[in-house]
Design a protein around this motif. Sequence first.
Motif, short mmCIF file in Angstrom:
data_model
loop_
_atom_site.label_atom_id
_atom_site.label_comp_id
_atom_site.label_asym_id
_atom_site.label_seq_id
_atom_site.Cartn_x
_atom_site.Cartn_y
_atom_site.Cartn_z
N ARG A 3 3.02 -13.78 16.27
CA ARG A 3 3.89 -12.63 16.47
C ARG A 3 3.62 -11.61 15.38
NH1 ARG A 3 10.58 -12.67 16.74
NH2 ARG A 3 10.83 -10.40 17.01
N VAL A 4 3.72 -10.34 15.74
CA VAL A 4 3.61 -9.26 14.77
C VAL A 4 4.96 -8.58 14.63
CG1 VAL A 4 2.47 -7.09 14.17
CG2 VAL A 4 1.20 -8.86 15.40
N ILE A 5 5.47 -8.50 13.41
CA ILE A 5 6.63 -7.66 13.13
C ILE A 5 6.07 -6.27 12.86
CG2 ILE A 5 8.65 -7.27 11.70
CD1 ILE A 5 8.80 -9.79 13.42
N GLU A 6 6.18 -5.42 13.85
CA GLU A 6 5.51 -4.13 13.81
C GLU A 6 6.18 -3.18 12.82
OE1 GLU A 6 5.17 -2.50 17.74
OE2 GLU A 6 4.64 -4.45 18.62
N MET A 7 5.39 -2.23 12.37
CA MET A 7 5.94 -1.13 11.57
C MET A 7 6.74 -0.21 12.48
SD MET A 7 2.65 -0.15 9.20
CE MET A 7 1.44 -0.35 10.54
N GLN A 8 7.59 0.55 11.87
CA GLN A 8 8.35 1.56 12.60
C GLN A 8 7.96 2.94 12.07
OE1 GLN A 8 12.67 0.87 13.13
NE2 GLN A 8 12.96 2.95 12.31
N GLY A 9 7.42 3.75 12.95
CA GLY A 9 7.11 5.12 12.56
C GLY A 9 5.76 5.34 11.92
N TRP A 10 4.84 4.36 12.01
CA TRP A 10 3.52 4.58 11.43
C TRP A 10 2.73 5.56 12.28
CZ3 TRP A 10 -1.68 2.09 12.35
CH2 TRP A 10 -2.60 2.47 11.35
N GLN A 11 2.13 6.55 11.64
CA GLN A 11 1.34 7.57 12.32
C GLN A 11 -0.07 7.59 11.74
OE1 GLN A 11 4.07 10.91 11.42
NE2 GLN A 11 4.42 11.05 13.63
N PRO A 12 -1.00 6.83 12.33
CA PRO A 12 -2.34 6.76 11.74
C PRO A 12 -3.08 8.09 11.73
CG PRO A 12 -2.24 5.67 13.89
CD PRO A 12 -0.84 5.96 13.49
N GLU A 13 -2.67 9.03 12.59
CA GLU A 13 -3.31 10.34 12.58
C GLU A 13 -2.41 11.40 11.96
OE1 GLU A 13 -6.33 10.31 13.33
OE2 GLU A 13 -6.37 8.33 14.28
N GLY A 14 -1.27 10.99 11.43
CA GLY A 14 -0.33 11.93 10.85
C GLY A 14 -0.62 12.21 9.38
N PRO A 15 0.33 12.81 8.67
CA PRO A 15 0.14 13.09 7.23
C PRO A 15 -0.23 11.81 6.47
CG PRO A 15 2.11 14.16 8.07
CD PRO A 15 1.62 13.26 9.16
N GLY A 16 -1.25 11.91 5.63
CA GLY A 16 -1.71 10.75 4.89
C GLY A 16 -2.85 10.02 5.57
N TYR A 17 -3.09 10.32 6.87
CA TYR A 17 -4.22 9.76 7.62
C TYR A 17 -4.24 8.23 7.59
CZ TYR A 17 -5.71 14.56 6.76
OH TYR A 17 -5.76 15.91 6.66
N GLY A 18 -3.09 7.63 7.71
CA GLY A 18 -3.03 6.17 7.69
C GLY A 18 -2.08 5.65 6.65
N TRP A 19 -2.07 6.29 5.47
CA TRP A 19 -1.15 5.87 4.43
C TRP A 19 0.01 6.87 4.36
CZ3 TRP A 19 -0.19 1.46 2.26
CH2 TRP A 19 0.75 1.42 1.21
N PRO A 20 1.25 6.43 4.61
CA PRO A 20 2.38 7.37 4.60
C PRO A 20 2.58 7.99 3.23
CG PRO A 20 3.14 5.09 4.74
CD PRO A 20 1.66 5.05 4.92
N GLU A 21 2.79 9.30 3.21
CA GLU A 21 2.87 10.02 1.94
C GLU A 21 4.10 9.66 1.13
OE1 GLU A 21 2.52 14.01 3.51
OE2 GLU A 21 0.44 14.12 2.82
N ASP A 22 5.11 9.10 1.79
CA ASP A 22 6.34 8.77 1.07
C ASP A 22 6.37 7.32 0.59
OD1 ASP A 22 6.55 7.59 3.54
OD2 ASP A 22 8.63 8.21 3.91
N ARG A 23 5.24 6.61 0.69
CA ARG A 23 5.21 5.21 0.28
C ARG A 23 4.38 5.06 -0.98
NH1 ARG A 23 7.97 0.80 3.11
NH2 ARG A 23 7.31 -1.05 2.00
N ILE A 24 4.89 4.36 -1.96
CA ILE A 24 4.19 4.14 -3.22
C ILE A 24 3.02 3.18 -3.00
CG2 ILE A 24 4.41 3.17 -5.55
CD1 ILE A 24 7.33 4.10 -5.50
#
Length: 398
Positions: free
Chosen positions: A194-215
């Motif tokens: 089973r995968v506990i999926e992420m919520q709101g990950w945007q691989p093509e959004g800001p950060g290009y894979g890495w969310p800008e608001d995550r350390i």
Amino acid sequence: MKFGIDRLIEDADLRRPLAGKRVALLAHPASVTGDLVHSLDALSALEDINLTAAFGPQHGLRGDKQDNMIESPDFNDPVHDIPVFSLYGEVRRPTAQSMATFDAILIDLQDLGCRIYTFITTLRYMLEAAAEHGKTVWVLDRPNPAGRPVEGTLLEDGWESFVGAGPMPMRHGLTMGEMGRWMITHFDLDVDYRVIEMQGWQPEGPGYGWPEDRIWINPSPNAPNVNMARAYAGTVMLEGTMLSEGRGTTRPLELFGAPDIQARPVIAEMQRIAPQWLEDCLLREIWFEPTFHKHQGQLCNGVQIHAEGPGYDHAAFRPWRLQAVALKAISNLHDGYELWRDFPYEYENDKLAFDVINGGPSLREWIENSSSTADDLDAIAVPDENSWAATSREFWLY
């Protein structure tokens, strides 16, 4: 957005299938919640989770082992009083003894999106052991900081290793949860997954894979930032060469150099061979002196790769080709230059390290062939890249 661990901690309904089960955790230093609590501590604080064991991959649960082939021992966690089993020590596959300590294992590993990064091989080995022993595997999903682009030749038959888990390209474009789905299908594994999926990950959004608001937390000692993660599918090849990859500096695996090369002619030759592979990032001449590892204490001239800033085009950036053309440029400029480092690499003693890293000899042969062109490398790689892109998309969760 939320990572898999955050959703699991916050949502008791998600955890309900784990009730009454002995639970293990496979983790490393970057296995933290959004507020930087380590997953081991966060899970142990939950009354409905019975945490009975933990596992650490290469570099250890604590991330204290600096280099490749530096093994971590088993130990007993002094805070939670549970055994911690090393999957990069006396063994790299889980033993029957360690598998007997749990019913379900949670895998919470930050990956770099590159075939050679050994956490995906550890994922494969754990899935295979779980299938053999009838255990449940949950992946608490995390972003692929290199995003969705795919690059590199597929690992060739007979070249499987601890840095080559299966026939995928160097830059695979999947998250850990998605990679587990591919592995179960490809290797025909019968495992409760089973995968506990992420919520709101945007691989093509800001950060290009890495969310800008995550350390960013280092998943391994020489993975200090997102720029390194983007460049890694190319710079990791330097581990099989006599060039420094920046270990012993503050910017490991973002640069290359040596005491006996000149960066400016190298960049010019790279531009001559394949200018189209250099347009999507910025290259900068640098000087550095490694404090340990290759060329320790020697002044090196080299190049730093900047996959960031106004000159960066994420969709076009091709780190594997960029590093390949850099090596070819050095080979062209320095006839007879000793490029290849001949040493045991990740427990492979009878194959050239550079070929082990690349999953076959084709890239080295392209570099060594003085008449080969950029189009020749594309002719080798593009069919593999297109094949993988079509196949792997079936396993996307986002």
